[in-house]
Motif scaffolding. Structure first.
Motif, PDB file in Angstrom:
ATOM      1  N   TYR A 192      45.478  66.479  30.092  1.00 43.65           N
ATOM      2  CA  TYR A 192      45.934  67.671  29.209  1.00 43.65           C
ATOM      3  C   TYR A 192      45.038  68.323  28.674  1.00 43.65           C
ATOM      4  O   TYR A 192      44.431  67.811  27.578  1.00 43.65           O
ATOM      5  CB  TYR A 192      47.288  66.836  28.225  1.00 43.65           C
ATOM      6  CG  TYR A 192      47.958  67.847  27.580  1.00 43.65           C
ATOM      7  CD1 TYR A 192      47.502  69.445  27.509  1.00 43.65           C
ATOM      8  CD2 TYR A 192      49.041  67.664  26.932  1.00 43.65           C
ATOM      9  CE1 TYR A 192      48.353  70.222  26.548  1.00 43.65           C
ATOM     10  CE2 TYR A 192      49.898  68.449  26.142  1.00 43.65           C
ATOM     11  CZ  TYR A 192      49.529  69.875  26.111  1.00 43.65           C
ATOM     12  OH  TYR A 192      50.352  70.622  25.286  1.00 43.65           O
ATOM     13  N   LEU A 193      44.721  69.610  29.184  1.00 40.79           N
ATOM     14  CA  LEU A 193      43.852  70.517  28.704  1.00 40.79           C
ATOM     15  C   LEU A 193      44.323  71.339  27.418  1.00 40.79           C
ATOM     16  O   LEU A 193      45.280  72.055  27.812  1.00 40.79           O
ATOM     17  CB  LEU A 193      43.001  71.270  29.802  1.00 40.79           C
ATOM     18  CG  LEU A 193      42.015  72.517  29.307  1.00 40.79           C
ATOM     19  CD1 LEU A 193      40.814  71.533  28.611  1.00 40.79           C
ATOM     20  CD2 LEU A 193      41.448  73.238  30.364  1.00 40.79           C
ATOM     21  N   VAL A 194      44.010  71.353  26.346  1.00 42.88           N
ATOM     22  CA  VAL A 194      44.844  71.821  25.050  1.00 42.88           C
ATOM     23  C   VAL A 194      43.869  73.086  24.709  1.00 42.88           C
ATOM     24  O   VAL A 194      42.812  73.078  24.182  1.00 42.88           O
ATOM     25  CB  VAL A 194      44.828  70.799  23.879  1.00 42.88           C
ATOM     26  CG1 VAL A 194      45.769  71.551  22.887  1.00 42.88           C
ATOM     27  CG2 VAL A 194      45.268  69.711  24.275  1.00 42.88           C
ATOM     28  N   VAL A 195      44.412  74.185  25.166  1.00 46.99           N
ATOM     29  CA  VAL A 195      43.562  75.654  24.904  1.00 46.99           C
ATOM     30  C   VAL A 195      44.360  76.000  23.725  1.00 46.99           C
ATOM     31  O   VAL A 195      43.961  76.830  22.787  1.00 46.99           O
ATOM     32  CB  VAL A 195      43.787  76.560  26.112  1.00 46.99           C
ATOM     33  CG1 VAL A 195      43.127  77.772  25.724  1.00 46.99           C
ATOM     34  CG2 VAL A 195      43.148  75.973  27.263  1.00 46.99           C
ATOM     35  N   THR A 241      52.558  65.255  21.212  1.00 41.52           N
ATOM     36  CA  THR A 241      53.015  64.987  22.598  1.00 41.52           C
ATOM     37  C   THR A 241      51.869  64.234  23.209  1.00 41.52           C
ATOM     38  O   THR A 241      52.574  63.155  24.078  1.00 41.52           O
ATOM     39  CB  THR A 241      53.175  66.438  23.308  1.00 41.52           C
ATOM     40  OG1 THR A 241      54.259  66.895  22.867  1.00 41.52           O
ATOM     41  CG2 THR A 241      53.428  66.019  24.926  1.00 41.52           C
ATOM     42  N   GLY A 242      50.866  64.125  23.013  1.00 41.59           N
ATOM     43  CA  GLY A 242      49.702  63.206  23.233  1.00 41.59           C
ATOM     44  C   GLY A 242      50.249  61.885  22.931  1.00 41.59           C
ATOM     45  O   GLY A 242      50.017  60.765  23.830  1.00 41.59           O
ATOM     46  N   ILE A 247      42.393  67.986  35.515  1.00 38.30           N
ATOM     47  CA  ILE A 247      43.115  68.168  34.619  1.00 38.30           C
ATOM     48  C   ILE A 247      44.631  68.572  35.225  1.00 38.30           C
ATOM     49  O   ILE A 247      44.546  69.045  36.578  1.00 38.30           O
ATOM     50  CB  ILE A 247      43.027  69.561  33.825  1.00 38.30           C
ATOM     51  CG1 ILE A 247      41.537  69.162  32.891  1.00 38.30           C
ATOM     52  CG2 ILE A 247      43.942  70.098  32.922  1.00 38.30           C
ATOM     53  CD1 ILE A 247      41.762  68.276  32.078  1.00 38.30           C
ATOM     54  N   SER A 248      45.644  68.004  34.833  1.00 36.29           N
ATOM     55  CA  SER A 248      46.965  68.091  35.465  1.00 36.29           C
ATOM     56  C   SER A 248      47.795  68.748  34.425  1.00 36.29           C
ATOM     57  O   SER A 248      48.773  69.626  35.176  1.00 36.29           O
ATOM     58  CB  SER A 248      47.630  66.908  35.669  1.00 36.29           C
ATOM     59  OG  SER A 248      47.738  65.896  34.525  1.00 36.29           O
ATOM     60  N   VAL A 249      47.833  68.950  33.409  1.00 35.07           N
ATOM     61  CA  VAL A 249      48.603  69.698  32.492  1.00 35.07           C
ATOM     62  C   VAL A 249      47.923  70.834  31.865  1.00 35.07           C
ATOM     63  O   VAL A 249      46.860  70.661  31.110  1.00 35.07           O
ATOM     64  CB  VAL A 249      49.301  68.987  31.510  1.00 35.07           C
ATOM     65  CG1 VAL A 249      50.223  69.690  30.395  1.00 35.07           C
ATOM     66  CG2 VAL A 249      50.155  67.875  31.959  1.00 35.07           C
ATOM     67  N   LEU A 250      48.451  72.181  31.712  1.00 40.87           N
ATOM     68  CA  LEU A 250      47.392  73.118  31.279  1.00 40.87           C
ATOM     69  C   LEU A 250      48.623  74.308  30.742  1.00 40.87           C
ATOM     70  O   LEU A 250      48.863  75.296  31.457  1.00 40.87           O
ATOM     71  CB  LEU A 250      46.558  73.703  32.334  1.00 40.87           C
ATOM     72  CG  LEU A 250      46.073  75.154  31.689  1.00 40.87           C
ATOM     73  CD1 LEU A 250      45.100  74.836  30.521  1.00 40.87           C
ATOM     74  CD2 LEU A 250      45.049  75.838  32.711  1.00 40.87           C
ATOM     75  N   PRO A 251      49.259  74.060  29.422  1.00 35.80           N
ATOM     76  CA  PRO A 251      49.991  75.026  28.986  1.00 35.80           C
ATOM     77  C   PRO A 251      49.101  76.310  28.309  1.00 35.80           C
ATOM     78  O   PRO A 251      48.046  75.950  27.869  1.00 35.80           O
ATOM     79  CB  PRO A 251      50.861  74.319  27.867  1.00 35.80           C
ATOM     80  CG  PRO A 251      50.452  72.883  27.995  1.00 35.80           C
ATOM     81  CD  PRO A 251      49.085  72.827  28.656  1.00 35.80           C
TER      82      PRO A 251
END
Length: 482
Positions: free
Chosen positions: A195-198, A213-214, A241-245
């Motif tokens: 999960y890349l958290v921008v 959530t992590g 990376i699979s999740v990028l909100p």
């Protein structure tokens, strides 16, 4: 497991040796995360933080920032995150407002001295540098017997109102954990995800549906301090990376990035966006050109975090033109004047020390009056059509014109001013200031940059002889928007 410490303990047991955070090649396992959080919480206690106290954390996304945030709860205190773009005066006001026992800062971020800015504002309360209170060699200390319960306040997230006075929305531990768990379940997030958290950790999107959530899912988080297009693409490719909100601007940047075709971004499977009007073509291109299987939109606000969310399988037009349906534990309805009303498990406990604002926002039946005008289709999908409030969203950040206007009115040569959001292809919306007075556009913008965080600074200035007003004297911002 309805408190942040309980969820952290559970994650450390279930995912012990799995990576919780990866940053610049450094891996911190879930077991290691718990250890560092415990040590950091001991440092807080040694600095005088007690159960029920408030701790301001003013730092960009990083593993150390996540540790600092989680340690606040472990120490039994209440988290008060501060926007990293804020100036020292803005953070000093928050620290004073909450009577903070400690302010934790990342000194030197963006070439500034945050500590010096706070001291220049006369902040007398303790200020700690992030690296010093999250160091690995801190003593572990004794377990705390007075950790928080599910109904204790976990965090206070500040949002300005249309009056310009900041309001602190309070959430209990059960709410912060519950909304993080619900978001993760709807997105199908698991321990296999990277999960890349921008989204910034000071925002509910980065903190609650990022950090927390992590913990609830066991996903590995990759924190990014600032959005850098090349770095983002490199991380997606090398770390799979699979999740990028994120806000629509992030995906638009990826789609138009030079050299994107040479990058392997095929690992992306989940994108959650919102915070602005989303073009149907953007959703289609995210699926087709970026190859993201699950693209959904959501609606939320500081006072409720996540209210509605599209679901996997919804078609591109529904995802782009609605904000999806109410998530489990939440309900929506349309009230008087078409206003969206929200009720449920994750609605704020109220505003800090402001019973009048709380009563004005949440009625006797528990419905939160959002100030947004919307419609619900037969399936319950929400479409926002207008705002009762003047707030606009720039690059994913809420901007409240009243606050900007109050700042600009302090400039000599500005006799009257009104600020509205205007469309911007990349940022969603940017500010435009309509000014009455002799101050030049350059002077207005320069003055704004010294008083406001950069996302609040108007992009455009236009001079008028007089602002359009109705008979009661209220500025007709609908006329300005035209």
């Amino acid at each position: 497991m309805d408190t942040i410490p309980a969820v952290l303990r559970d994650a450390a047991e279930r995912y012990a040796d799995r990576p919780a955070y990866v940053e610049d090649g450094q891996v911190l396992t879930f077991a290691g995360l718990l250890d560092r959080v415990q040590r950091t919480a001991s440092a807080y206690r040694a600095a005088g933080v007690g159960a029920g106290d408030r701790v301001v954390v003013w730092a960009p996304n990083s593993t150390a920032c996540a540790v600092a945030i989680l340690a606040v709860s472990w120490a039994g205190a209440t988290l008060v995150p501060a926007n990293t773009r804020y100036l020292g005066a803005e953070v000093a006001a928050i620290a004073e407002r909450v009577d903070a026992a400690l302010v934790v800062v990342e000194d030197g971020f963006l070439g500034r001295s945050q500590v010096a800015e706070l001291r220049a504002e006369g902040v007398a309360r303790p200020v700690a540098v992030l690296a010093e209170v999250t160091a690995e060699d801190l003593p572990a200390g004794e377990p705390f017997a007075d950790q928080p319960g599910p109904d204790d306040v976990a965090d206070i997230l500040f949002t300005s109102g249309t009056t310009g006075r900041p309001k602190g929305a309070m959430s209990a531990h059960r709410q912060t954990v519950g909304v993080a768990r619900a978001w993760g379940e709807l997105g199908g997030v698991t321990a296999e995800d990277r999960y890349l958290v921008v989204n910034p950790f000071f925002h509910s999107f980065g903190y609650k549906v990022g950090i927390v959530t992590g913990l609830t899912t066991g996903a590995t988080l990759y924190p990014l301090a600032t959005f850098d297009l090349e770095r983002t693409m490199a991380l997606i490719e090398t770390e799979r990376i699979s999740v990028l909100p994120g806000a629509p601007a992030i995906y638009q940047s990826l789609l138009t990035a030079p050299g994107r075709e040479q990058r392997d971004l095929s690992s992306l499977r989940l994108a959650v966006t919102g915070a602005a009007v989303v073009p149907v073509v953007l959703i289609e291109r995210m699926r087709e050109d970026l190859g993201i299987d699950q693209v959904v939109t959501a609606f939320g606000m500081t006072e409720a975090v996540v209210v509605t969310m599209a679901r996997d399988g919804d078609d591109a037009e529904l995802v782009a033109t609605t904000c999806g349906r109410a998530i489990p534990g939440m309900e929506t309805r349309i009230g008087e004047g078409g206003e969206l009303l929200v009720r449920g498990d994750f609605v704020t406990l109220g505003y800090l020390d402001d019973p009048d604002a709380t009563a004005a926002a949440i009625d006797a039946d528990g419905w939160l009056h959002t100030g947004d005008v919307g419609v619900l289709d037969d399936a319950g999908n929400l479409r926002i059509t207008d705002r009762l409030k003047d707030m606009y969203i720039s690059g994913g950040f809420n901007v409240y014109p009243a606050e900007v206007e109050q700042a600009l009115l302090r400039l000599d040569g500005v006799d009257d001013v009104a600020v509205v959001g205007v469309p911007d292809e990349r940022m969603g919306e940017v500010g435009k200031a309509y000014v009455v007075g002799a101050a030049s556009a350059e002077d207005v913008l320069a003055f704004a940059r010294t008083r406001l965080a950069n996302f609040k600074v108007p992009r455009f200035v236009e001079h008028l002889d007089a602002l359009p007003r109705n008979l009661s004297g209220k500025v007709l911002k609908t006329e300005l928007r035209k």
